[in-house]
Design a protein around this motif. Sequence first.
Motif, short mmCIF file in Angstrom:
data_model
loop_
_atom_site.label_atom_id
_atom_site.label_comp_id
_atom_site.label_asym_id
_atom_site.label_seq_id
_atom_site.Cartn_x
_atom_site.Cartn_y
_atom_site.Cartn_z
N TYR A 3 0.82 -1.21 0.00
CA TYR A 3 0.00 0.00 0.00
C TYR A 3 0.86 1.27 0.00
O TYR A 3 0.52 2.26 -0.65
CB TYR A 3 -0.94 0.00 1.21
CG TYR A 3 -2.16 -0.86 1.02
CD1 TYR A 3 -3.25 -0.41 0.27
CD2 TYR A 3 -2.24 -2.13 1.58
CE1 TYR A 3 -4.37 -1.19 0.08
CE2 TYR A 3 -3.37 -2.94 1.40
CZ TYR A 3 -4.43 -2.46 0.65
OH TYR A 3 -5.54 -3.24 0.46
N LEU A 21 0.73 4.09 -2.81
CA LEU A 21 0.43 5.47 -2.42
C LEU A 21 1.47 6.42 -3.00
O LEU A 21 1.12 7.49 -3.52
CB LEU A 21 0.38 5.61 -0.90
CG LEU A 21 0.11 7.03 -0.38
CD1 LEU A 21 -1.25 7.53 -0.83
CD2 LEU A 21 0.21 7.08 1.14
N ARG A 22 2.73 6.04 -2.94
CA ARG A 22 3.77 6.90 -3.52
C ARG A 22 3.57 7.04 -5.03
O ARG A 22 3.69 8.15 -5.58
CB ARG A 22 5.15 6.32 -3.22
CG ARG A 22 6.32 7.07 -3.87
CD ARG A 22 6.48 8.51 -3.38
NE ARG A 22 7.54 9.20 -4.07
CZ ARG A 22 8.63 9.69 -3.48
NH1 ARG A 22 8.79 9.59 -2.19
NH2 ARG A 22 9.57 10.29 -4.19
N GLN A 34 0.74 6.76 -6.69
CA GLN A 34 -0.45 7.59 -6.92
C GLN A 34 -0.15 9.06 -6.65
O GLN A 34 -0.61 9.95 -7.38
CB GLN A 34 -1.58 7.11 -6.01
CG GLN A 34 -2.12 5.73 -6.34
CD GLN A 34 -3.27 5.77 -7.32
OE1 GLN A 34 -3.62 6.82 -7.85
NE2 GLN A 34 -3.87 4.63 -7.58
N VAL A 48 -6.27 12.42 1.87
CA VAL A 48 -5.06 11.74 1.41
C VAL A 48 -4.04 11.63 2.54
O VAL A 48 -3.41 10.57 2.71
CB VAL A 48 -4.45 12.48 0.20
CG1 VAL A 48 -3.11 11.85 -0.19
CG2 VAL A 48 -5.42 12.45 -0.97
N LEU A 56 -6.26 9.61 -6.59
CA LEU A 56 -5.49 9.60 -5.35
C LEU A 56 -6.43 9.59 -4.15
O LEU A 56 -6.19 8.86 -3.16
CB LEU A 56 -4.57 10.81 -5.30
CG LEU A 56 -3.72 10.99 -4.03
CD1 LEU A 56 -2.81 9.78 -3.81
CD2 LEU A 56 -2.90 12.27 -4.11
N ALA A 86 -6.54 6.67 -1.29
CA ALA A 86 -6.30 6.98 0.12
C ALA A 86 -7.52 6.66 0.98
O ALA A 86 -7.39 6.21 2.12
CB ALA A 86 -5.92 8.46 0.27
N VAL A 146 -7.52 2.64 1.56
CA VAL A 146 -6.45 1.89 2.22
C VAL A 146 -6.93 1.45 3.61
O VAL A 146 -7.79 2.08 4.21
CB VAL A 146 -5.14 2.70 2.34
CG1 VAL A 146 -4.65 3.14 0.97
CG2 VAL A 146 -5.33 3.89 3.26
N LYS A 160 -3.34 4.83 8.57
CA LYS A 160 -3.47 6.28 8.71
C LYS A 160 -3.07 6.77 10.09
O LYS A 160 -2.80 7.95 10.28
CB LYS A 160 -4.90 6.70 8.37
CG LYS A 160 -5.28 6.33 6.94
CD LYS A 160 -6.72 6.67 6.61
CE LYS A 160 -7.06 6.24 5.18
NZ LYS A 160 -8.45 6.54 4.81
N PHE A 180 1.47 8.60 4.96
CA PHE A 180 2.03 9.64 4.10
C PHE A 180 3.41 10.05 4.58
O PHE A 180 4.31 10.31 3.76
CB PHE A 180 1.11 10.86 4.05
CG PHE A 180 1.46 11.84 2.97
CD1 PHE A 180 1.24 11.53 1.64
CD2 PHE A 180 2.03 13.06 3.27
CE1 PHE A 180 1.58 12.42 0.63
CE2 PHE A 180 2.37 13.97 2.28
CZ PHE A 180 2.14 13.64 0.95
#
Length: 621
Positions: free
Chosen positions: A219, A223-224, A226, A358, A499, A503, A506, A511, A521
């Motif tokens: 994930y 994420l990076r 996206q 995000v 994005l 987010a 996930v 988070k 993030f």
Amino acid sequence: MQKMIAASDYWNPEQCAMEKAERSQSDLLVSHLLFNNTPQSLFETVHKSPCGNYFCVANARLDNRDELLHELAISSADDLADGALILTAYQHWGEGCSAKLLGDFVFTIWDGPNQLIYIGRDHIGIKTVFYSVTDSVVLVSNEHNALLSSGLVPRALSHDFVVDQFLPRSQSGYYSPIEAIKRVEPAHYVVIDAEGVRQQRYWQLEVKHYAGLTTDEDYLRELRAQFERAVQRRLVTQHPIGCELSEGLDSTAITGLTAKLLPEQTIYTYSYDSQQLTDDNRHIYAATYKDIFDFLALHTNLEAQWSTHPPPENYQEIATGFYGILPPNPGQQVTRYYLMQEKGVRTLLSGWGGDHCVTSYGSFYEDELFKRGRWVKLYKQLHDMRSRGRGTRPLASFLKLSVKYLCPPLFRVIERRRNALVRLLTFAAENAPLRNGLVSPERLKKSRDYADSYTCRGVRERDYRELFYVGTESRVTGSEVHARAFNFEYRYPMFDKELIEFAYSVPNHLKCKFGIERWMFREIIKDLVTERIRMRMKSDVDLPKYDRLDLSARFKKTIDEVLQRKHEPLLREYIESERLEELTKITFVGNLRALDTLLQLSTSEQLGHIQFEKRNTNNSV
């Protein structure tokens, strides 16, 4: 049409195209004013189908051009404007075309065969469009003042707009103060035909499944990817690029990634008031700028822009002239806009809105663990949060969760007293200084219910609320209005539709892992920002220490002005002077903004820019 076009003179459009439909059963005029910022935008105009039955005008930046070209079997596209591509998409998919588009866009299509107007708006509402339907004419424009300048739109003030300034509400999207002017909501399209006006949602944020992602590392990698794609999409321009740069997580990550993606290009940065650090203002900016300077040192192609001129104090009045009436608040300082003009910047990347989804804080993840009975994991989560300086002792947090889910009425009572934001919202709902009869019992109940439901029950519920219910649309609408005046556009990587969907989907433990909010993030930006910026809490951010009146003093000043002007018809219609004193008991900034808005509307009424009718207020609340 000429009057409407003249309303855009302030931003000096580079070209004006106009078409008249010869085959239309009604009089139809279509115009397009050119703003050049992408290679495709050079070819924007009023687009007409070969058969002459369809017209399209667009303010758009499409991110999925290649996919659309493939699906529509279009081979040559170098000189194909996004508006022309949208027209082809409409002819192919009809009303379903908006759902096929990706990017920031509004567009209007005249469908001659079906005698209708179709208006589409992007998923988050980055671009803005308004329309007005009267007995004799339909007007559509992304310039609010164009509709007023036409002379065909009644200037009656919206009663709901005034009331909504004072009462908390769940749907806080921006709409016009003018009753006759409507906006297309984000992720919606509107159809106007002989039957009337119909608005339809085409997208809803939902949890999606991503095949092949099984571990936390999977994930994080996605994420990076996206995040990089979202930023890369917004770098398409033929002009210099600027970045808003606070010392926060979102803006520094976007700026750092932009510097890496364009290593040979100078990227200009703009921070807060963009005031050059001097001995005179060091007490205001020194601590804030230290973090910014440390970050700038990481990337050699970043060039900070500073000014020695203070921000203009009357710019809100100037913007009111552009908008035709009280404009939505952009939430930014305008000093940077003048600096951008000097460098020819037409794209300003903003990190605003990141923590809405995000870079979510992961708030209320402990609620999910409690509801699932994951007691050991819940204790560890509460302990880790406490160790980081977030939350109270685990036992106290557990007791609060127990009351929340086992005795909701008692929890609501406690929240109204102890949760600062819920207390403020409840106070605003119950103490509006509006005259009796102006607020219906149903509207008052909705406000109270909204205050009571503000404490969420899960991570995604919180993120959805932040994206769609707390003023995102109003902020981006205000930003677009001001940006147009300076011939540039805001672009928001954190509002990239794909994005956001990723987010949002996930696993929620990513988070707020190890008690660290925004954990996922923080993990993917280690190469982009300083370690201090990456790992600190928001409470550790050194904001500029402006010398401003405290909230209580600002309240007193504003209330005094309302009382001095209470003879003005609009203020006399809406405000119960005796109730103003109640607002001083809890100084809620929302009430202060509401009073400021009403004062500005009253000024507009005095100048003849708006009219309002006295309402029948027999029902007392």
